[in-house]
Design a protein around this motif. Structure first.
Motif, short mmCIF file in Angstrom:
data_model
loop_
_atom_site.label_atom_id
_atom_site.label_comp_id
_atom_site.label_asym_id
_atom_site.label_seq_id
_atom_site.Cartn_x
_atom_site.Cartn_y
_atom_site.Cartn_z
N VAL A 1 -28.50 -44.90 -33.99
CA VAL A 1 -27.91 -44.95 -32.81
C VAL A 1 -28.22 -46.04 -32.03
O VAL A 1 -29.54 -46.87 -32.40
N SER B 1 -30.28 -47.12 -25.77
CA SER B 1 -29.84 -46.51 -24.49
C SER B 1 -28.60 -45.77 -24.62
O SER B 1 -28.23 -45.27 -23.39
N ARG B 2 -28.20 -45.44 -25.76
CA ARG B 2 -27.26 -44.43 -25.86
C ARG B 2 -27.78 -42.93 -25.73
O ARG B 2 -28.63 -42.77 -26.41
N GLU B 3 -26.91 -41.97 -25.49
CA GLU B 3 -27.08 -40.64 -25.47
C GLU B 3 -26.70 -40.08 -26.56
O GLU B 3 -25.29 -40.28 -26.92
#
Length: 712
Positions: free
Chosen positions: A588, A591-593
């Protein structure tokens, strides 16, 4: 007299040398009619007559290429109709016009040999440095109930004279399987697939059987590195798609891009690299190419009529002269005014002209560009001039002053034909064209003789068949102006009024006609293998010895073998209690959820459960815990407890049944963990403690599986 005749002959000879030859004119006329064979003949004659003139040589070259493509398209059409001899004759003519075009010669050779297209060499598979020395003879083994998994592996090894070792975590259990009509490699692969194991080659006569878990894969699986050099697509563009397809439940493949060489280096298991090579073969194909024939014709006609009596000035003037010396700088003394003498006055009368003018002018602009472009890439064609347009601004003479000093600059405007086309080739021998055509011309002059630019603009998207011509017409501008001027009162008198007035009539007509014809000269080459599906399994169910098989047998099973393996997998599905994460291994961006679900499968009835999870708090932040569907099945308003401690990277989840005498049995999702990728790095999400009890208070144990997250 002789001198005059000699000078006349010399002038005619000089005039003939400075004009274009008649052969060139005939060739141009034939080219406008797209009669390329005739155009080539006339241009050849003109080039022979004037071998030093580059205009004729360039015209001949253009006509030969156009004639070659014209016969090539006819040959393809005849070949599609099954007229082989006529098609070969057209190919021969096309080659004679363009002998250096190897593509035409190859197509003719394929037609003579009965081939559809050129056969590309297949990419070689990856061979392990160590291969098993085993016979490919089919076995006829059917093992029923009462046998154990270890004994089946040992029986296969004894039959093939192969030593079989077992990892210390290998679990033996009762097992039954049908291995009829399989060789040793297929039998080992099927048995490993059904029993959740994989095999790795130790030497030519030894393999080891290992439980199929991520740590064991990392420990035993053989990795290879292979570099793929790309010719038609950019390596950095296909890297994300390739990595997404090749990802497995164990790890992400390592793919390195070299932009200078436009290459991809893949590090993973041989089966994964083999699949990557087959995918790259599918993607790295040359784009299609088209030739677009444009014919743009602009016809302009201007008719002008001017007739009647035209006066140089529409007024009568009276001027007083007076006696000599009476006037001083335009002033008169009143005492010197004498209105009784006619010689003191002058009368100015207008001068009249009888205008009988009629003009009729025709203008015709023809452009026949032939554009070649690549599928999906914009083609630009611009021919014309740049016209300076003055632009005046006022600036202060000194700082802080009034803007009163004129400064004139010039903006250059394009005048001519501007064409932008983006072709898209379809597999149905059709082409979609995104058109943007702008025709700009000088339409006259305005204030201060500034040019007036007239514009015709077309934006459209059309889809045409190969060789189909589309006509775009109707861009017509018809403008008519009438004006009359004369003496007030007199010009309105019927019949006689025309004697005291003049009329001007201007008629301007402009029409633009456009024809466009696409010709496909190259399509994306698709073979029969390109249209077949790729059967693969990246979850490690196949043994690593599969890499030494031939490419056509790599990870490909016939329908009977596939059904047999599916039946064995369903029959041998683990029946233990298990709790795991989904997905188990992924990557991933920072800073991604993202979400990770906690899934449960149990054969024992449970009444309550407590789960403790751990993660790397420096890489991940647990934002929220959302109850899953299993909680609602425990009863209405079933207790769901959660606690998050991001400082230590821990969280706790608790569930309980509302009916103390009844629990839960089956599979479902307990919760969904909402994480945020905090920083680059890797994190293992694992179960630090799982405590569960049945309705009677009996403790229930679970097998756990961790998850790995890589933040890039």
């Amino acid at each position: 007299m002789k001198k005059i005749a000699f000078l006349l002959i010399f002038a005619l000879a000089l005039w003939g040398c400075t004009t274009l030859s008649q052969s060139y004119k005939l060739g141009t006329e034939a080219a406008l009619n797209k009669n390329w064979d005739e155009a080539v003949k006339h241009y050849e004659r003109a080039a022979l007559e004037n071998p030093k003139d580059s205009v004729y040589r360039l015209a001949l070259l253009r006509a030969r290429i156009a004639a070659s493509y014209s016969h090539l398209f006819k040959a393809r059409q005849l070949a599609s109709q099954g007229k082989k001899d006529q098609a070969l004759a057209e190919y021969e003519i096309a080659i004679s016009y363009d002998p250096y075009n190897r593509r035409i010669a190859e197509e003719a050779r394929w037609l003579m040999e009965g081939k559809v297209k050129e056969e590309k060499p297949k990419r070689e598979g990856i061979e392990l440095p160590v291969k098993l020395q085993v016979s490919l003879e089919k076995m006829r083994l059917k093992i029923g109930n009462g046998a154990t998994l270890r004994s089946i592996f040992q029986a296969l090894g004894k039959h093939a004279q192969i030593n079989i070792l077992f990892d210390e975590q290998f679990k033996d259990k009762p097992f039954s399987i049908d291995l009829a009509d399989m060789d040793f490699e297929q039998a080992i692969g099927s048995l490993c697939l059904a029993s959740k194991n994989f095999s790795s080659i130790i030497d030519e006569k030894t393999i080891i059987v290992v439980p199929d878990t991520p740590p064991k894969r990392i420990q035993y699986e053989v990795n290879a590195i292979k570099t793929f050099y790309l010719s038609n697509v950019k390596a950095d563009e296909i890297r994300p798609s390739l990595q997404q397809i090749l990802r497995s439940q164990y790890k992400m493949p390592t793919i390195i891009v070299d932009k200078n060489l436009n290459s991809l280096s893949v590090r993973d298991a041989p089966a994964v690299i083999e699949l990557a090579g087959r995918l790259i073969d599918l993607w790295d194909k040359p784009k299609g190419e088209v030739i677009i024939d444009l014919e743009i014709m602009e016809v302009s006609r201007i008719k002008l009529k001017e007739y009647g009596l035209d006066l140089n000035q529409y007024g009568v003037g009276l001027e007083y002269i007076g006696p000599e010396g009476a006037e001083e700088e335009g002033w008169f003394n009143l005492k010197n005014l004498d209105f009784s003498k006619s010689e003191n006055f002058l009368i100015n009368l207008p001068i009249s002209f009888l205008k009988l003018l009629e003009s009729d002018s025709d203008t015709k602009i023809i452009s026949q560009p032939r554009l070649r472009g690549v599928d999906g890439e914009e083609i630009k064609y611009m021919v014309g001039d740049k016209i300076p347009i003055p632009k005046t601004t006022f600036t202060p003479i000194a700082a802080g002053g009034i803007s009163q000093q004129p400064v004139t600059s010039f903006d250059y405007e394009d005048v001519g034909i501007d064409v932008k086309i983006t072709p898209k080739i379809h597999f149905e021998n059709e082409v979609t064209l995104e058109l943007e055509i702008n025709i700009r011309a000088i339409g006259g002059t305005g204030f201060a003789d500034i040019p007036i630019i007239s514009t015709r603009e077309v934006k459209n998207v059309i889809r045409l068949r190969d060789g189909e011509t589309n006509l775009l017409a109707g861009l017509l501008k018809d403008e008519e102006r009438k004006s009359a001027k004369g003496i007030i009162g007199l010009k309105n008198i019927p019949i006689l009024g025309s004697l005291f007035s003049s009329s001007t009539q201007t008629i301007q007509q402009t029409d633009v006609i456009l024809t466009i014809t696409p010709h496909i000269i190259r399509k994306v080459d698709l073979s029969e293998d390109d249209l077949k599906p790729l059967w693969f399994n990246l979850k490690g169910s196949f043994s690593t010895s599969a890499a030494q098989r031939s490419p056509e047998r790599m990870d490909v099973l016939d329908s009977s073998q596939q059904r047999r393996i599916e039946e064995m997998r369903r029959r041998e599905e683990p029946r233990g209690n298990q709790i795991s994460f989904n997905p188990g291994n992924f990557e991933v961006a920072q800073s991604r959820e993202f979400r990770v679900s906690v899934n449960l499968r149990t054969e024992d009835e449970i009444g309550n459960m407590s789960i403790s999870l751990s993660f790397n708090a420096q890489v991940l932040t647990l934002k929220q815990i959302v109850a899953g569907g299993l909680v609602s099945r425990l009863g209405k308003n079933a207790p769901f407890l959660k606690n998050i401690d991001n400082s230590s990277g821990m969280c706790t989840i608790g569930i309980s049944s509302t009916d103390l005498s009844k629990g839960f049995k089956g599979s479902g999702m307990i919760a969904s963990l909402v994480f945020v990728a905090k920083a680059k790095g890797e994190s293992v999400i694992s179960f630090s403690n799982v405590s569960a009890n049945g309705p009677s208070g009996k403790a229930v144990s679970f097998e756990t599986r961790e998850a790995r997250v890589r933040v890039r």
